[in-house]
Design a protein around this motif. Structure first.
Motif, PDB file in Angstrom:
ATOM      1  N   LEU A 197       0.814  -1.210   0.000  1.00 16.46           N
ATOM      2  CA  LEU A 197       0.000   0.000   0.000  1.00 16.46           C
ATOM      3  C   LEU A 197       0.851   1.265   0.000  1.00 16.46           C
ATOM      4  N   LEU A 198       2.094   1.176   0.431  1.00 19.93           N
ATOM      5  CA  LEU A 198       2.997   2.326   0.371  1.00 19.93           C
ATOM      6  C   LEU A 198       3.298   2.684  -1.077  1.00 19.93           C
ATOM      7  N   VAL A 199       3.456   1.654  -1.901  1.00 16.15           N
ATOM      8  CA  VAL A 199       3.692   1.879  -3.331  1.00 16.15           C
ATOM      9  C   VAL A 199       2.447   2.502  -3.954  1.00 16.15           C
ATOM     10  N   ALA A 200       1.286   1.980  -3.583  1.00 11.96           N
ATOM     11  CA  ALA A 200       0.027   2.527  -4.102  1.00 11.96           C
ATOM     12  C   ALA A 200      -0.111   3.997  -3.742  1.00 11.96           C
ATOM     13  N   SER A 201       0.251   4.345  -2.506  1.00 11.88           N
ATOM     14  CA  SER A 201       0.138   5.746  -2.072  1.00 11.88           C
ATOM     15  C   SER A 201       1.079   6.653  -2.852  1.00 11.88           C
ATOM     16  N   ASP A 202       2.276   6.149  -3.178  1.00 11.25           N
ATOM     17  CA  ASP A 202       3.233   6.943  -3.958  1.00 11.25           C
ATOM     18  C   ASP A 202       2.711   7.196  -5.370  1.00 11.25           C
ATOM     19  N   PHE A 203       2.052   6.186  -5.943  1.00 10.44           N
ATOM     20  CA  PHE A 203       1.533   6.310  -7.303  1.00 10.44           C
ATOM     21  C   PHE A 203       0.279   7.178  -7.374  1.00 10.44           C
ATOM     22  N   CYS A 204      -0.518   7.185  -6.298  1.00 12.87           N
ATOM     23  CA  CYS A 204      -1.816   7.863  -6.344  1.00 12.87           C
ATOM     24  C   CYS A 204      -1.858   9.201  -5.604  1.00 12.87           C
ATOM     25  N   GLY A 205      -0.847   9.488  -4.801  1.00  9.41           N
ATOM     26  CA  GLY A 205      -0.869  10.708  -4.013  1.00  9.41           C
ATOM     27  C   GLY A 205      -1.010  11.980  -4.829  1.00  9.41           C
ATOM     28  N   TRP A 206      -0.431  11.989  -6.031  1.00 11.67           N
ATOM     29  CA  TRP A 206      -0.452  13.200  -6.858  1.00 11.67           C
ATOM     30  C   TRP A 206      -1.845  13.552  -7.381  1.00 11.67           C
ATOM     31  N   ILE A 207      -2.795  12.610  -7.289  1.00 12.68           N
ATOM     32  CA  ILE A 207      -4.160  12.891  -7.747  1.00 12.68           C
ATOM     33  C   ILE A 207      -4.745  14.050  -6.941  1.00 12.68           C
ATOM     34  N   THR A 208      -4.291  14.195  -5.707  1.00  6.80           N
ATOM     35  CA  THR A 208      -4.730  15.298  -4.848  1.00  6.80           C
ATOM     36  C   THR A 208      -4.554  16.642  -5.542  1.00  6.80           C
ATOM     37  N   THR A 209      -3.380  16.865  -6.115  1.00  2.00           N
ATOM     38  CA  THR A 209      -3.092  18.127  -6.814  1.00  2.00           C
ATOM     39  C   THR A 209      -3.972  18.280  -8.046  1.00  2.00           C
ATOM     40  N   LEU A 210      -4.144  17.183  -8.786  1.00  2.97           N
ATOM     41  CA  LEU A 210      -4.969  17.207  -9.998  1.00  2.97           C
ATOM     42  C   LEU A 210      -6.401  17.630  -9.687  1.00  2.97           C
ATOM     43  N   LEU A 211      -6.939  17.165  -8.567  1.00  2.98           N
ATOM     44  CA  LEU A 211      -8.320  17.463  -8.206  1.00  2.98           C
ATOM     45  C   LEU A 211      -8.471  18.781  -7.450  1.00  2.98           C
ATOM     46  N   GLY A 212      -7.349  19.422  -7.147  1.00  2.00           N
ATOM     47  CA  GLY A 212      -7.416  20.709  -6.461  1.00  2.00           C
ATOM     48  C   GLY A 212      -7.686  20.594  -4.973  1.00  2.00           C
ATOM     49  N   LEU A 213      -7.182  19.523  -4.355  1.00  2.00           N
ATOM     50  CA  LEU A 213      -7.396  19.318  -2.927  1.00  2.00           C
ATOM     51  C   LEU A 213      -6.091  19.477  -2.158  1.00  2.00           C
ATOM     52  N   ARG A 214      -6.229  19.709  -0.852  1.00  3.69           N
ATOM     53  CA  ARG A 214      -5.052  19.798   0.020  1.00  3.69           C
ATOM     54  C   ARG A 214      -5.396  19.138   1.346  1.00  3.69           C
ATOM     55  N   TRP A 215      -4.547  18.207   1.774  1.00  2.67           N
ATOM     56  CA  TRP A 215      -4.759  17.485   3.023  1.00  2.67           C
ATOM     57  C   TRP A 215      -3.727  17.942   4.046  1.00  2.67           C
ATOM     58  N   ILE A 216      -4.185  18.355   5.220  1.00  2.00           N
ATOM     59  CA  ILE A 216      -3.287  18.802   6.288  1.00  2.00           C
ATOM     60  C   ILE A 216      -3.432  17.839   7.464  1.00  2.00           C
ATOM     61  N   LEU A 217      -2.348  17.181   7.825  1.00  2.45           N
ATOM     62  CA  LEU A 217      -2.379  16.198   8.904  1.00  2.45           C
ATOM     63  C   LEU A 217      -1.931  16.824  10.220  1.00  2.45           C
ATOM     64  N   LYS A 218      -2.766  16.689  11.239  1.00  2.00           N
ATOM     65  CA  LYS A 218      -2.424  17.114  12.592  1.00  2.00           C
ATOM     66  C   LYS A 218      -2.363  15.873  13.487  1.00  2.00           C
ATOM     67  N   GLY A 219      -1.467  15.886  14.462  1.00  4.02           N
ATOM     68  CA  GLY A 219      -1.325  14.737  15.346  1.00  4.02           C
ATOM     69  C   GLY A 219      -0.567  13.599  14.687  1.00  4.02           C
ATOM     70  N   LYS A 220       0.367  13.968  13.819  1.00  7.07           N
ATOM     71  CA  LYS A 220       1.162  12.972  13.099  1.00  7.07           C
ATOM     72  C   LYS A 220       1.809  11.952  14.028  1.00  7.07           C
ATOM     73  N   GLU A 221       2.254  12.415  15.196  1.00  6.05           N
ATOM     74  CA  GLU A 221       2.952  11.536  16.142  1.00  6.05           C
ATOM     75  C   GLU A 221       2.064  10.386  16.634  1.00  6.05           C
ATOM     76  N   ASN A 222       0.754  10.556  16.542  1.00 14.15           N
ATOM     77  CA  ASN A 222      -0.161   9.506  16.995  1.00 14.15           C
ATOM     78  C   ASN A 222      -0.345   8.401  15.963  1.00 14.15           C
ATOM     79  N   LEU A 223       0.093   8.659  14.729  1.00 17.37           N
ATOM     80  CA  LEU A 223      -0.028   7.662  13.666  1.00 17.37           C
ATOM     81  C   LEU A 223       1.290   6.969  13.346  1.00 17.37           C
ATOM     82  N   GLU A 224       2.401   7.591  13.706  1.00 18.88           N
ATOM     83  CA  GLU A 224       3.687   7.030  13.304  1.00 18.88           C
ATOM     84  C   GLU A 224       4.289   6.074  14.320  1.00 18.88           C
ATOM     85  N   LYS A 225       3.597   5.849  15.437  1.00 20.04           N
ATOM     86  CA  LYS A 225       4.100   4.907  16.437  1.00 20.04           C
ATOM     87  C   LYS A 225       4.112   3.492  15.879  1.00 20.04           C
ATOM     88  N   ASP A 226       5.170   2.761  16.164  1.00 20.50           N
ATOM     89  CA  ASP A 226       5.307   1.385  15.683  1.00 20.50           C
ATOM     90  C   ASP A 226       4.547   0.446  16.621  1.00 20.50           C
TER      91      ASP A 226
END
Length: 278
Positions: free
Chosen positions: A61-90
């Protein structure tokens, strides 16, 4: 040199499509979703052979995200992540998020590398969605038959064992049905029951309202989304009888965060709109 009908048609499209895009919100709505789905399907076809080397590995799914992430710009959207530290825990955990549109997965693509090892609970019908379904299966997406409660429970129990062993995050939409109406609707118990039974922390994730999207009038404009990852909720000392209370507390917490984040993006949108007018 003679001009073919194909060349005339292509030339006409080059001039007509931009005009329709700017003048018709209905045309813009359908064009954006067509591009979104078409690109995701195309990427699925391209990536399926690569996924076959590690079938069922959630890191596909990391590869999928790299291939599809740019669609955000094409559609004119912007995603802002808050609380990143709560998602990156192993750690293994259950992520519960509100569900407003199929665009939710596009938002996830933009911060999947933060989560690293993460998979999603999805309805089984998506397994038959052409190349996308096959690609999702090879990426380790967990498909649940919604109308077969006993079978769904078995699948969820098996998933719990795997995510605990491999420290995988499991993303769940507890509302079940996606709605973009300014509310977080009542949750289904499955994810919370799973978390309490297996002593897994719950990480609530809240997407602000998609003010730029309206399926009723077919409007899909540019927009910004604030995605807030709240601190993990420990379930170690909880019992099955605590599930109802836990579920309601999480929903209330998420609704409050949703209201605050939605107000923030709307205030920014109104300020920009007023500036354009003046």
């Amino acid at each position: 040199m003679s001009v073919t009908y194909t060349e005339i048609l292509l030339t006409s499209c080059i001039f007509i499509i931009p005009f329709l895009y700017e003048s018709s919100h209905v045309f813009r709505y359908y064009l954006k979703f067509f591009l979104y789905y078409a690109i995701v399907m195309t990427n699925s076809v391209i990536l399926i052979p690569a996924y076959c080397f590690k079938p069922g590995n959630v890191r596909n799914l990391l590869v999928a995200s790299d291939f599809c992430g740019w669609i955000t710009t094409l559609l004119g959207l912007r995603w802002i992540l808050k609380g990143k530290e709560n998602l990156e825990k192993d750690q293994a955990c259950i992520i519960v998020a509100n569900h407003q549109s199929s665009l939710d997965i596009l938002g996830m693509f933009n911060f999947w590398r933060v989560m690293d090892k993460c998979t999603v609970i999805a309805k089984k019908e998506l397994l038959y969605a052409g190349p996308f379904g096959l690609a999702a299966y090879l990426c380790g997406i967990i498909f649940i038959p919604r109308l077969q409660g006993a079978r769904a429970k078995v699948i969820m129990n098996e998933a719990a064992k795997k995510i605990k062993t491999d420290k995988i995050k499991l993303w769940v939409y507890p509302e079940g049905t996606r709605r973009n109406d300014g509310k977080i609707h009542p949750f289904k118990k499955g994810a919370f029951h799973m978390a309490v039974t297996n002593k897994l922390p719950i990480v609530p994730v809240v997407f602000s309202r998609y003010y730029f999207l309206d399926r009723n009038i077919k409007r899909f404009d540019h927009g910004k989304v604030i995605v807030t990852a709240l601190p993990p909720i420990d379930t170690t000392d909880m019992k099955i009888e605590n599930v109802e209370e836990l579920m309601e507390n999480v929903r209330n917490m998420m609704q409050l965060t949703f209201n605050e984040a939605s107000k923030e993006v709307m205030d920014g949108y109104i300020a920009v709109s007023n500036k354009k007018i003046t």
